[in-house]
Design a protein around this motif. Structure first.
Motif, PDB file in Angstrom:
ATOM      1  N   ASP A 289       0.825  -1.204   0.000  1.00 16.93           N
ATOM      2  CA  ASP A 289       0.000   0.000   0.000  1.00 16.93           C
ATOM      3  C   ASP A 289       0.861   1.256   0.000  1.00 16.93           C
ATOM      4  OD1 ASP A 289      -2.563   1.550   0.501  1.00 16.93           O
ATOM      5  OD2 ASP A 289      -1.389   2.087   2.270  1.00 16.93           O
ATOM      6  N   ARG A 290       1.879   1.289   0.854  1.00 21.93           N
ATOM      7  CA  ARG A 290       2.707   2.490   0.969  1.00 21.93           C
ATOM      8  C   ARG A 290       3.513   2.768  -0.302  1.00 21.93           C
ATOM      9  NH1 ARG A 290       1.585   6.491   4.485  1.00 21.93           N
ATOM     10  NH2 ARG A 290       0.788   5.609   6.417  1.00 21.93           N
ATOM     11  N   LEU A 291       4.011   1.705  -0.937  1.00 19.04           N
ATOM     12  CA  LEU A 291       4.835   1.897  -2.125  1.00 19.04           C
ATOM     13  C   LEU A 291       4.028   2.224  -3.374  1.00 19.04           C
ATOM     14  CD1 LEU A 291       7.571  -0.889  -1.851  1.00 19.04           C
ATOM     15  CD2 LEU A 291       7.829   1.562  -1.429  1.00 19.04           C
ATOM     16  N   PHE A 292       2.800   1.679  -3.448  1.00 15.60           N
ATOM     17  CA  PHE A 292       2.061   1.797  -4.702  1.00 15.60           C
ATOM     18  C   PHE A 292       0.706   2.492  -4.552  1.00 15.60           C
ATOM     19  CE2 PHE A 292       4.784  -1.990  -4.971  1.00 15.60           C
ATOM     20  CZ  PHE A 292       5.534  -1.668  -6.091  1.00 15.60           C
ATOM     21  N   LEU A 293      -0.155   1.988  -3.672  1.00 16.01           N
ATOM     22  CA  LEU A 293      -1.533   2.491  -3.637  1.00 16.01           C
ATOM     23  C   LEU A 293      -1.652   3.872  -3.006  1.00 16.01           C
ATOM     24  CD1 LEU A 293      -3.771   0.749  -4.875  1.00 16.01           C
ATOM     25  CD2 LEU A 293      -1.876  -0.652  -4.094  1.00 16.01           C
ATOM     26  N   SER A 294      -0.955   4.119  -1.893  1.00 11.06           N
ATOM     27  CA  SER A 294      -1.118   5.394  -1.199  1.00 11.06           C
ATOM     28  C   SER A 294      -0.631   6.571  -2.034  1.00 11.06           C
ATOM     29  CB  SER A 294      -0.375   5.370   0.144  1.00 11.06           C
ATOM     30  OG  SER A 294       1.028   5.257  -0.059  1.00 11.06           O
ATOM     31  N   ARG A 295       0.249   6.311  -2.981  1.00 13.28           N
ATOM     32  CA  ARG A 295       0.740   7.381  -3.856  1.00 13.28           C
ATOM     33  C   ARG A 295      -0.324   7.834  -4.855  1.00 13.28           C
ATOM     34  NH1 ARG A 295       6.376   7.682  -3.604  1.00 13.28           N
ATOM     35  NH2 ARG A 295       7.334   5.994  -2.397  1.00 13.28           N
ATOM     36  N   LEU A 296      -1.399   7.023  -4.983  1.00 14.80           N
ATOM     37  CA  LEU A 296      -2.440   7.345  -5.965  1.00 14.80           C
ATOM     38  C   LEU A 296      -3.695   7.902  -5.316  1.00 14.80           C
ATOM     39  CD1 LEU A 296      -2.140   4.267  -8.355  1.00 14.80           C
ATOM     40  CD2 LEU A 296      -1.232   6.565  -8.693  1.00 14.80           C
ATOM     41  N   VAL A 297      -3.590   8.326  -4.050  1.00 17.23           N
ATOM     42  CA  VAL A 297      -4.747   8.897  -3.372  1.00 17.23           C
ATOM     43  C   VAL A 297      -5.244  10.116  -4.143  1.00 17.23           C
ATOM     44  CG1 VAL A 297      -5.529  10.087  -1.293  1.00 17.23           C
ATOM     45  CG2 VAL A 297      -4.107   8.050  -1.093  1.00 17.23           C
ATOM     46  N   GLY A 298      -6.532  10.111  -4.455  1.00 18.46           N
ATOM     47  CA  GLY A 298      -7.108  11.204  -5.230  1.00 18.46           C
ATOM     48  C   GLY A 298      -7.156  10.940  -6.719  1.00 18.46           C
ATOM     49  N   GLU A 299      -6.451   9.885  -7.156  1.00 17.09           N
ATOM     50  CA  GLU A 299      -6.460   9.535  -8.584  1.00 17.09           C
ATOM     51  C   GLU A 299      -7.703   8.705  -8.906  1.00 17.09           C
ATOM     52  OE1 GLU A 299      -4.352  10.676 -10.780  1.00 17.09           O
ATOM     53  OE2 GLU A 299      -3.141  11.720  -9.269  1.00 17.09           O
ATOM     54  N   SER A 300      -7.894   8.390 -10.172  1.00 16.55           N
ATOM     55  CA  SER A 300      -9.071   7.632 -10.584  1.00 16.55           C
ATOM     56  C   SER A 300      -9.004   6.201 -10.082  1.00 16.55           C
ATOM     57  CB  SER A 300      -9.179   7.626 -12.117  1.00 16.55           C
ATOM     58  OG  SER A 300      -8.108   6.890 -12.688  1.00 16.55           O
ATOM     59  N   VAL A 301     -10.183   5.615  -9.904  1.00 15.22           N
ATOM     60  CA  VAL A 301     -10.260   4.220  -9.464  1.00 15.22           C
ATOM     61  C   VAL A 301      -9.609   3.303 -10.493  1.00 15.22           C
ATOM     62  CG1 VAL A 301     -11.839   2.311  -8.955  1.00 15.22           C
ATOM     63  CG2 VAL A 301     -12.317   4.607  -8.064  1.00 15.22           C
TER      64      VAL A 301
ATOM     65  N   GLN B 217     -11.822  12.843  -0.859  1.00 16.10           N
ATOM     66  CA  GLN B 217     -11.673  14.281  -0.608  1.00 16.10           C
ATOM     67  C   GLN B 217     -12.512  14.719   0.585  1.00 16.10           C
ATOM     68  OE1 GLN B 217      -9.364  16.040  -2.089  1.00 16.10           O
ATOM     69  NE2 GLN B 217      -8.833  14.277  -3.373  1.00 16.10           N
ATOM     70  N   VAL B 218     -13.727  14.209   0.678  1.00 16.01           N
ATOM     71  CA  VAL B 218     -14.582  14.537   1.823  1.00 16.01           C
ATOM     72  C   VAL B 218     -13.979  13.970   3.105  1.00 16.01           C
ATOM     73  CG1 VAL B 218     -16.845  14.142   2.875  1.00 16.01           C
ATOM     74  CG2 VAL B 218     -16.677  14.709   0.444  1.00 16.01           C
ATOM     75  N   ALA B 219     -13.445  12.748   3.028  1.00 16.56           N
ATOM     76  CA  ALA B 219     -12.812  12.140   4.200  1.00 16.56           C
ATOM     77  C   ALA B 219     -11.638  12.989   4.689  1.00 16.56           C
ATOM     78  CB  ALA B 219     -12.348  10.727   3.869  1.00 16.56           C
ATOM     79  N   LEU B 220     -10.848  13.487   3.756  1.00 14.50           N
ATOM     80  CA  LEU B 220      -9.719  14.349   4.122  1.00 14.50           C
ATOM     81  C   LEU B 220     -10.208  15.641   4.788  1.00 14.50           C
ATOM     82  CD1 LEU B 220      -7.428  13.984   0.973  1.00 14.50           C
ATOM     83  CD2 LEU B 220      -6.837  13.307   3.303  1.00 14.50           C
ATOM     84  N   SER B 221     -11.310  16.204   4.287  1.00 20.45           N
ATOM     85  CA  SER B 221     -11.848  17.432   4.869  1.00 20.45           C
ATOM     86  C   SER B 221     -12.388  17.218   6.275  1.00 20.45           C
ATOM     87  CB  SER B 221     -12.951  17.998   3.971  1.00 20.45           C
ATOM     88  OG  SER B 221     -14.096  17.159   3.982  1.00 20.45           O
TER      89      SER B 221
ATOM     90  N   SER C 214      -7.356  10.385   7.976  1.00 21.06           N
ATOM     91  CA  SER C 214      -6.145  10.089   7.224  1.00 21.06           C
ATOM     92  C   SER C 214      -6.436   8.986   6.207  1.00 21.06           C
ATOM     93  CB  SER C 214      -5.017   9.648   8.166  1.00 21.06           C
ATOM     94  OG  SER C 214      -3.890   9.253   7.412  1.00 21.06           O
ATOM     95  N   VAL C 215      -6.515   9.379   4.949  1.00 21.50           N
ATOM     96  CA  VAL C 215      -6.833   8.413   3.895  1.00 21.50           C
ATOM     97  C   VAL C 215      -5.732   7.371   3.771  1.00 21.50           C
ATOM     98  CG1 VAL C 215      -7.214   8.141   1.409  1.00 21.50           C
ATOM     99  CG2 VAL C 215      -8.253  10.062   2.634  1.00 21.50           C
ATOM    100  N   ARG C 216      -4.476   7.803   3.832  1.00 24.18           N
ATOM    101  CA  ARG C 216      -3.362   6.861   3.676  1.00 24.18           C
ATOM    102  C   ARG C 216      -3.340   5.828   4.807  1.00 24.18           C
ATOM    103  NH1 ARG C 216      -1.175  11.478   1.205  1.00 24.18           N
ATOM    104  NH2 ARG C 216      -0.231  11.017  -0.837  1.00 24.18           N
ATOM    105  N   LYS C 217      -3.559   6.269   6.040  1.00 21.78           N
ATOM    106  CA  LYS C 217      -3.574   5.322   7.160  1.00 21.78           C
ATOM    107  C   LYS C 217      -4.745   4.354   7.057  1.00 21.78           C
ATOM    108  CE  LYS C 217      -1.156   8.171  10.585  1.00 21.78           C
ATOM    109  NZ  LYS C 217      -1.269   8.868  11.892  1.00 21.78           N
TER     110      LYS C 217
END
Length: 294
Positions: A80-92, A176-180, A184-187
């Protein structure tokens, strides 16, 4: 008649194994709206790690199991840390394609580290079958079925009644709403991947206990795919019902249709079943219906 009862009983147990594997799909989807196509490779990674500790290093099972679970959790976190978390906010779509790439990457790494040879997996559960009257069942599948039911209700409670579980659901709905809201989306995503990897380690122990281990063990993830879709990708407890339906249908087809037709029709029955049901209910039996206002 006894053959029918045996087929149904063993079909339910096989279906619960599929439900356990599918649970890894659902947990990650509930937290990220991403369908993890590398779930089968997580199972194989955990299985080879268990083999390396218990068979290769000849350590006792009570050491091998914790090491396997810790290794699986670390693997899920790192992926997750190396690949998925870097795409937070990107398209599904981007995140889904990353999981396809992870499938290929993990399979390659497993071959490099352990090779592609077939090995004997440790005996985690007793090999002696459970016999109830004339019904004969695998003890590993019986214990695995109990684990699946406990995990399903436990995770359902976690997602619906705890602050952390509700945060994971919020992240999947709108990052985005979760961040607002200060989540923590990454966690949250890392936690989901850790849970998904731990479920894969449990599934590996149930599925492979006392059996042969090779790269084809990952194929059970594709067999479990109809269960995840049939239940609805948001429902965890629904996996129990969906798994039982798929397992019984497959078991009965294997016993009655395969000898009659001379074909391996049982392997495609789950996919036929899901196509029929999804034509009527696209969200699955227990999936959430999304209402959009235009």
């Amino acid at each position: 008649m006894i053959e029918f009862v045996n087929s149904v009983a063993n079909g339910v147990l096989i279906g619960l194994l599929y439900a356990l594997v599918a649970m890894g799909f659902v947990v990650i989807y509930r937290a990220s709206k991403v369908f993890n196509f590398a779930q089968g490779e997580l199972i194989v990674f955990s299985a080879f790690l268990m083999w390396a500790v218990v068979i290769d290093r000849q350590l006792p099972l009570w050491i091998g199991l914790p090491v396997t679970f810790i290794g699986a959790a670390i693997c899920g976190y790192v992926l997750d840390r190396l690949f998925l978390s870097r795409l937070v906010g990107e398209s599904v779509f981007s995140m889904v394609m990353i999981t396809v790439g992870l499938l290929i990457l993990m399979r390659g790494l497993i071959i490099i580290i352990w090779g592609a040879e077939t090995r004997a997996f440790p005996v985690v559960f007793p090999l002696r079958p459970v016999i109830v009257g004339d019904i004969i069942m695998s003890q590993a599948l019986v214990i695995g079925g109990v684990i699946t039911i406990v995990l399903a209700f436990g995770l359902s409670w976690f997602f619906n009644h705890t602050r952390t579980g509700l945060a994971l659901t919020a992240v999947s709905e709108d990052q985005q709403v979760a961040l607002s809201l200060g989540i923590s989306v990454r966690k949250s995503m890392s936690l989901a991947w850790i849970i998904g990897a731990l479920i894969s380690a449990i599934a590996a122990c149930v599925y492979l206990s006392g059996r042969s281990l090779n790269l084809h063990a990952a194929d059970i993830a594709f067999a479990a795919l109809p269960v995840a879709l049939l239940a609805g990708l948001e429902s965890i407890t629904g996996l129990i019902v969906a798994g039982a339906l798929v397992g019984v249908a497959q078991s009965l087809a294997q016993y009655y249709l395969d000898p009659w037709l001379g074909l391996n029709i049982a392997s495609v029955v789950p996919f036929i079943l899901i196509l029929l049901i999804l034509l009527i209910r696209p969200s699955g039996l227990f999936g959430w219906k999304t209402i959009e206002r235009v």
